[in-house]
Scaffold this motif. Structure first.
Motif, short mmCIF file in Angstrom:
data_model
loop_
_atom_site.label_atom_id
_atom_site.label_comp_id
_atom_site.label_asym_id
_atom_site.label_seq_id
_atom_site.Cartn_x
_atom_site.Cartn_y
_atom_site.Cartn_z
N VAL A 86 0.83 -1.21 0.00
CA VAL A 86 0.00 0.00 0.00
C VAL A 86 0.86 1.25 0.00
O VAL A 86 0.56 2.24 -0.69
N LEU A 87 1.96 1.23 0.78
CA LEU A 87 2.81 2.42 0.85
C LEU A 87 3.40 2.75 -0.52
O LEU A 87 3.46 3.92 -0.92
N TYR A 104 -7.52 -11.33 -6.12
CA TYR A 104 -7.28 -10.12 -5.35
C TYR A 104 -6.28 -9.22 -6.07
O TYR A 104 -5.39 -9.67 -6.78
N ASN A 105 -6.44 -7.92 -5.84
CA ASN A 105 -5.44 -6.96 -6.31
C ASN A 105 -4.33 -6.92 -5.27
O ASN A 105 -4.57 -6.58 -4.11
N PRO A 106 -3.09 -7.26 -5.65
CA PRO A 106 -2.01 -7.36 -4.65
C PRO A 106 -1.61 -6.04 -4.02
O PRO A 106 -0.92 -6.04 -3.01
N LEU A 107 -2.04 -4.91 -4.59
CA LEU A 107 -1.65 -3.62 -4.05
C LEU A 107 -2.55 -3.15 -2.92
O LEU A 107 -2.23 -2.18 -2.24
N LEU A 108 -3.69 -3.85 -2.72
CA LEU A 108 -4.64 -3.45 -1.68
C LEU A 108 -4.77 -4.56 -0.65
O LEU A 108 -4.65 -5.74 -0.98
N PRO A 109 -5.07 -4.21 0.61
CA PRO A 109 -5.26 -5.24 1.64
C PRO A 109 -6.43 -6.17 1.27
O PRO A 109 -7.49 -5.71 0.84
#
Length: 900
Positions: A142-143, A510-515
Motif C-alpha cells: 500500500v505504501l 485479489y489486487n495485490p496492491l490493496l489489503p
C-alpha cells in the motif's frame, strides 16, 4: 410460414410498459443494450408502426459519459478544470509514476504494475474507500501504491487531466447539487455483479425510482453432455449449434464459454470447421460466418494491422531472417498481383546470403536482383523499398506522436499498403480499425512528448496489443459469448460449457496492491469466495430463465487431471435422477465420427482413383563433361531414385537455413583445409611422432588462424580465437589416432580423379592418399558430421564415395576409411584386408569379400547398375531403408507415394 429471421435476443413484452412510459434502461454492456433496442424495433413493427420513438437504453458507462457531456454543455465548473484521460493515457501516466519511483525499469513489468495500480485506484473510488483507510492498513504494498498514486495525480494535474473514476465523483456531486435534471424511472437489466456503490449512488440520485429487472420464465428442458476434453466439448457445442440452426434458421442459439477470451482461436477454428469446413479450400472466398463470436482478439493479431506494424520496422539496419521472410510473404504490400515469383526468388537469394540477421541493404539488393532475373514481370517491389528507405533518411530524429502517425501513414503508402487487391469485408474493417488506432495513438501525445521512431513504433505496437478487435457481422442466429456478455439475453436453445468445479464458482482474484480484508469488506470485484458463489448462482438462474432448452457440458479431463461436475448444476434440474442426462443426435454423430476426419471430407462423394505409373523419366542426354554431384549423385540414387531425379535433374534444393557463426558447410571446409595444410608441412607419421605435443599444438594454432582469417572480418577476432581452440582440440584428438596407425607417408592431398560408371562420367577429389611401408595405399576421406554409420555390406551402397575412390586407384590398396572429426565423436571408420591395419575397422572378409580384387569387382558392378538407373531415368519413389525416408525429407511433398 416460419420467418428465416432469427428471433429476438431479448423478451421485450414485459418491458414495454416501462419503455412507453419513458423509462431509461441501463445495462452492464453494449451487447445487451443493442439487443433491447432491436427487440423494441421488432415489437413496433409487429404493432404496425412505421415510425417510433427510439428508447433510452444505455450501457451504464455510456450513460455516465453522456452525463459528463451534459455537465460540460451546462458549463459545470468541476468539468472545466480538466479533461477525462483515456484508459491508455491513464495507464501511461501510472507507468511513468512507477518508473519515476525507481521501483522497476521501463518495460513489461512497469506496464503490468501500472495496470494493477490503475485498477486499484479505480476500485477505491468506485467503492468509495478513502485513501486514509488503506494508509494505516499495515499492508506493505500500500505504501508503494500511495507513492505512485501521488506522483500520478501530479502528472494528471500538470496536464489538466482527471481519471475516469474521478469524473464519476464529479457527476455524483453534480446530482447532489441539482446541476442535472432528475428522471422519473430507470430500469437496471442484466447486472449480475451489482453496480459499484458510486455507480449506485449516481443512479439513485438521477432517478426517482430504480427498478431492478428480473426474468420470470422457467426452463422447459435441461440436458447434460460430458466430453473427454475441452476441444471435444467445444466441437460438440459447435456441431449442436449448427444442427439446431439447420432445423430452424429462425431459432436463436447461444453458446456460452466462460474461457472464451483465452480459447478464442481454438473456438474460431472448431466453429468454422463445423459451420463452413470448405473455408480451407483456396478457391473459397473468406466471408463473415453465420455465427458471431463476441470475444475480440488483440488488434496486433489482425492480419492487416500485423502487416502494418511489420512493414513499419523496415527502417532497421538489421533484422532476423525470419522477419524478412514474413515481409516477403506479406500479401498486403506491393503494387501488382503477379509478383510471387519475384518474392520467392528474393527469399532464395536472401537465404543464400547465409546471414542470420541480414541488413536492410541486403534485402533491397536481393529484391533488385530478383526483379532483374525476372525482367518480364515488373513488380516495383524494389522501388517501394527504395522509396521507403529514402523517406526514412529524410525524417527528423524526434517528433510528437501526431507527426509519427502521419509519417507512418506516408511510409505505408510508399510500400503500396494495404496491397493491390480489393479488401474483403473483414480486412476492410481491420483497415478502418487501424485508422482508429492511429487516432488513439495521437491522443497519447498528451503524455509522451517528442520521441524517436523506435519509441513511437513501440508505443503503437503496445496500443495494438492492448486494444481488442472484433469484426462486425450481420444478424446471425448463433451467438458465441462469454459469461457476462450472455447475461440478460434470451435464447431458444442455450449451450452452457465448462460446467466443472474448477470454473463454477470461480476463484477470487485479489489486487495485490490493496489489503485483502479491505477488498472483502468493501465487496470489491472478485474479492471473496462468497461473492463468486453468489454470482455463479445468479448467473445460472438467469440462464435458466432465458431459454427453452439448456444443455450443460464439461470436459472430463484436462491432461491427466480428472474434473468433476460442479454441484451448482443441481439447481438447473428438477430432480437428482440421472434420467435428465440425454444424448442428442449431434452428440451421437460426434462420437461415431473418427477424430482424424476433417469435417469437409463427408461432403466429397467417394471416387475411384486411377493409378498411373510415373516412375520413369526420359533417359539422360549424356553430357560431354562429368556430371555435377559426383559421388553424392550415386548415393541419392541408391537411397531413393526419385530424390536423385529431383535433385540432380530437376534441380530441387532445400532453402538455406543460415546459422550463427559458421555453418556446417563452412566447418567442413575448414577442417579439410586445416588437415591439408598440416600434412603438407608434416608429410609422414614419422615426422608426426618426432614432434612434441606443444610443437603440434603450435603448428595447428598457426594453421587454424590462417584458415579462419577470412571469417575474422565477419565474425570478429574473439570468435576466431574460440574457433581456433575448438579446432586444435578436435584435430589433436584425430592426430592421436593417426599416431597409433601403421607407419605411413602422405603421397596425395586433394587429389583430382575421374571415373566412368554406366556411361556416366564423374569427377572426384580424394581428400588424402597415404602410402604404407609395404607400398600399398590408404585412401582417407574426412567427415565432419555428427553421425557416421555406413553399411558397407549393402547391395545399394549408402556411402559410395570410398568405393568410387578405390576404383580410381591403379596401385594395391591397404585401407579405405572415413576420418570422422566432429564435436560428438572422433573416430576412424572403414575397411582393410589386413587385421593389423583394420583395427578398429572392418575386415573385408567380414563382408564376404576375399580380396581387394573381389571387392573392387563387386563395387564396380553395384555402382554401374545404380548409375545405369539414373542414366535410364529411373525415378521410382522407393526408400530402400527407413533411414532414407528421413534423409532429404524436404523432398517429401514432391513424392506421390511412399513404399518400402
Amino acid at each position: 410460414m416460419t420467418s428465416d429471421l432469427p428471433s429476438a435476443l431479448f423478451d421485450i413484452e414485459p418491458l414495454v410498459p416501462h419503455l412507453e412510459a419513458g423509462a431509461v434502461v441501463l445495462t452492464p454492456n453494449r451487447r445487451l443494450a443493442q439487443a433491447i433496442v432491436k427487440s423494441w424495433g421488432g415489437y413496433c413493427v409487429q404493432c404496425g408502426l412505421e415510425v417510433w420513438r427510439q428508447p433510452s437504453v444505455w450501457p451504464i458507462e455510456d450513460w455516465l459519459a453522456e452525463c459528463w457531456q451534459h455537465l460540460q454543455d451546462r458549463g459545470y465548473q468541476a468539468c472545466l478544470t480538466g479533461s477525462v484521460a483515456t484508459a491508455n493515457v491513464e495507464s501511461l501516466l501510472w507507468e511513468s509514476a512507477i518508473i519515476d519511483d525507481g521501483f522497476v525499469d521501463a518495460g513489461t513489468q512497469a506496464a503490468a504494475f501500472a495496470r494493477k495500480a490503475q485498477d486499484a485506484f479505480h476500485n477505491l473510488i468506485c467503492w468509495e474507500v478513502p485513501l486514509t483507510d488503506i494508509a494505516t492498513s499495515g499492508h506493505e504494498p500500500v505504501l508503494r501504491f500511495l507513492q505512485w498514486q501521488a506522483r500520478c495525480q501530479t502528472l494528471l494535474r500538470e496536464k489538466d487531466l482527471m481519471t475516469l473514476a474521478e469524473s464519476y465523483q464529479v457527476i455524483a456531486k453534480a446530482y447532489d447539487e441539482a446541476a442535472l435534471p432528475i428522471g422519473n424511472e430507470v430500469v437496471l437489466i442484466g447486472f449480475q455483479n451489482p453496480p459499484s456503490p458510486l455507480h449506485r449512488r449516481i443512479v439513485e440520485s438521477a432517478y426517482n425510482e430504480v427498478v431492478e429487472w428480473q426474468s420470470s420464465r422457467a426452463v422447459a428442458d435441461a440436458r447434460l453432455f460430458v466430453a473427454d476434453n475441452d476441444a471435444a466439448e467445444i466441437a460438440a457445442a459447435a456441431a449442436w449449434a449448427r444442427d439446431k440452426v439447420r432445423e430452424n434458421p429462425s431459432r436463436r442459439i447461444g453458446v456460452v464459454l466462460p474461457q472464451l477470451t483465452k480459447n478464442r482461436y481454438r473456438v474460431e477454428r472448431l466453429f468454422r470447421e463445423a459451420f463452413a469446413p470448405e473455408y480451407v479450400l483456396p478457391q473459397v472466398p473468406r466471408g463473415v460466418p453465420t455465427y458471431n463470436i463476441s470475444a475480440g482478439y488483440p488488434s496486433s493479431d489482425a492480419p492487416l494491422v500485423r502487416s502494418a506494424l511489420r512493414l513499419l520496422r523496415l527502417h532497421r539496419a538489421t533484422a532476423s531472417l525470419e522477419y524478412y521472410v514474413e515481409v516477403i510473404n506479406d500479401p498486403f504490400w506491393g503494387r501488382v498481383f503477379d509478383d510471387q515469383i519475384i518474392r520467392a526468388r528474393c527469399q532464395v537469394l536472401l537465404r543464400d546470403g547465409d546471414r542470420v540477421e541480414p541488413g536492410g541493404g541486403d534485402f533491397r539488393a536481393c529484391m533488385e536482383r530478383a526483379e532483374a532475373a525476372v525482367s518480364d514481370l515488373p513488380s516495383g517491389l524494389s522501388q517501394c523499398l527504395q522509396n521507403f528507405q529514402r523517406r526514412f533518411r529524410e525524417q527528423p530524429a524526434y517528433g510528437d506522436l501526431v507527426y509519427w502517425s502521419r509519417e507512418f501513414t506516408e511510409r505505408l503508402a510508399l510500400l503500396g499498403w494495404p496491397g493491390p487487391r480489393s479488401l474483403d469485408s473483414i480486412e476492410y474493417q481491420q483497415h478502418q480499425h487501424w485508422l482508429d488506432l492511429l487516432g488513439e495513438f495521437e491522443a497519447l501525445d498528451l503524455v509522451t512528448g517528442e520521441v524517436d521512431v523506435d519509441q513511437a513504433l513501440n508505443l503503437l505496437a503496445r496500443l495494438c496489443r492492448e486494444t481488442p478487435f472484433q469484426p462486425e457481422s450481420d444478424e446471425t442466429p448463433v451467438q458465441v459469448l462469454g459469461l457476462l456478455e450472455a447475461s440478460g439475453l434470451k435464447f431458444d436453445a442455450l449451450w452452457l460449457a465448462e460446467m466443472h468445479d474448477e470454473q463454477w464458482p470461480q476463484t477470487p482474484q485479489y489486487n495485490p496492491l490493496l489489503p485483502v480484508d479491505l477488498q472483502r469488506r468493501s465487496d470489491m470485484p472478485k474479492a471473496s469466495v462468497e461473492q463468486e458463489l453468489g454470482l455463479a448462482r445468479r448467473m445460472l438462474q438467469t440462464f435458466k430463465s432465458n431459454t427453452d432448452l439448456l444443455v450443460c457440458s464439461f470436459g472430463r479431463y484436462e491432461g491427466d487431471t480428472e474434473r468433476q461436475l460442479t454441484p451448482l448444476v443441481d439447481s438447473l434440474f428438477s430432480c437428482d435422477s440421472p434420467g435428465m442426462v440425454s444424448e442428442t443426435d449431434t452428440e451421437k454423430a460426434l462420437t461415431a465420427q473418427p477424430v482424424s476426419a476433417h469435417p469437409l471430407m463427408p461432403r466429397f462423394a467417394p471416387v475411384t482413383l486411377e493409378r498411373i505409373t510415373v516412375d520413369k523419366a526420359p533417359p539422360l542426354d549424356l553430357p560431354d563433361a562429368p556430371l555435377r554431384g559426383g559421388s553424392a549423385l550415386l548415393r541419392d540414387q541408391a537411397l531413393c531414385p526419385f530424390n536423385a531425379f529431383a535433385l540432380w535433374r530437376l534441380g530441387a534444393q532445400p532453402l538455406s537455413e543460415p546459422q550463427p557463426g559458421m555453418n556446417y558447410r563452412d566447418r567442413g571446409v575448414v577442417i579439410h583445409r586445416v588437415m591439408q595444410l598440416f600434412w603438407q608441412a608434416t608429410e609422414s607419421q614419422a615426422n608426426l611422432l618426432a614432434m612434441r605435443g606443444e610443437d603440434i599444438q603450435a603448428r595447428l594454432g598457426v594453421i587454424c588462424k590462417r584458415v579462419l582469417q577470412p571469417f575474422k572480418a565477419i565474425l570478429g577476432e574473439r570468435f576466431v580465437d574460440i574457433e581456433t581452440e575448438r579446432l586444435c582440440r578436435l584435430c589433436s584428438a584425430w592426430l592421436d589416432i593417426e599416431r597409433a596407425r601403421a607407419p605411413f607417408e602422405v603421397v596425395g592431398l586433394e587429389v583430382p580423379a575421374e571415373i566412368t560408371l554406366g556411361e556416366l562420367r564423374f569427377s572426384l577429389r580424394l581428400d588424402r592418399v597415404d602410402r604404407l611401408t609395404d607400398g600399398r595405399l590408404a585412401v582417407i576421406d574426412y567427415k565432419t558430421g555428427n553421425t557416421l554409420s555406413p553399411r558397407f555390406s549393402a547391395d545399394r551402397p549408402e556411402e559410395p564415395q570410398l568405393f568410387m575412390y578405390a576404383l580410381t586407384r591403379d596401385e594395391p590398396l591397404a585401407e579405405l576409411s572415413f576420418a570422422q572429426i566432429s564435436a560428438q565423436k572422433v573416430q576412424r571408420v572403414g575397411l582393410s584386408d589386413d587385421p593389423e591395419v583394420a583395427r578398429p575397422m572392418l575386415e573385408l572378409r567380414a563382408l564376404g569379400l576375399e580380396s581387394w580384387t573381389v571387392a573392387l569387382q563387386t563395387w564396380r558392378h553395384q555402382l554401374t547398375e545404380i548409375a545405369a538407373e539414373f542414366r535410364d531415368g529411373d525415378a521410382s519413389v522407393i526408400f530402400y531403408t527407413r533411414e532414407a525416408s528421413r534423409f532429404q525429407n524436404y523432398l517429401l511433398p514432391l513424392c506421390f507415394c511412399i513404399s518400402w
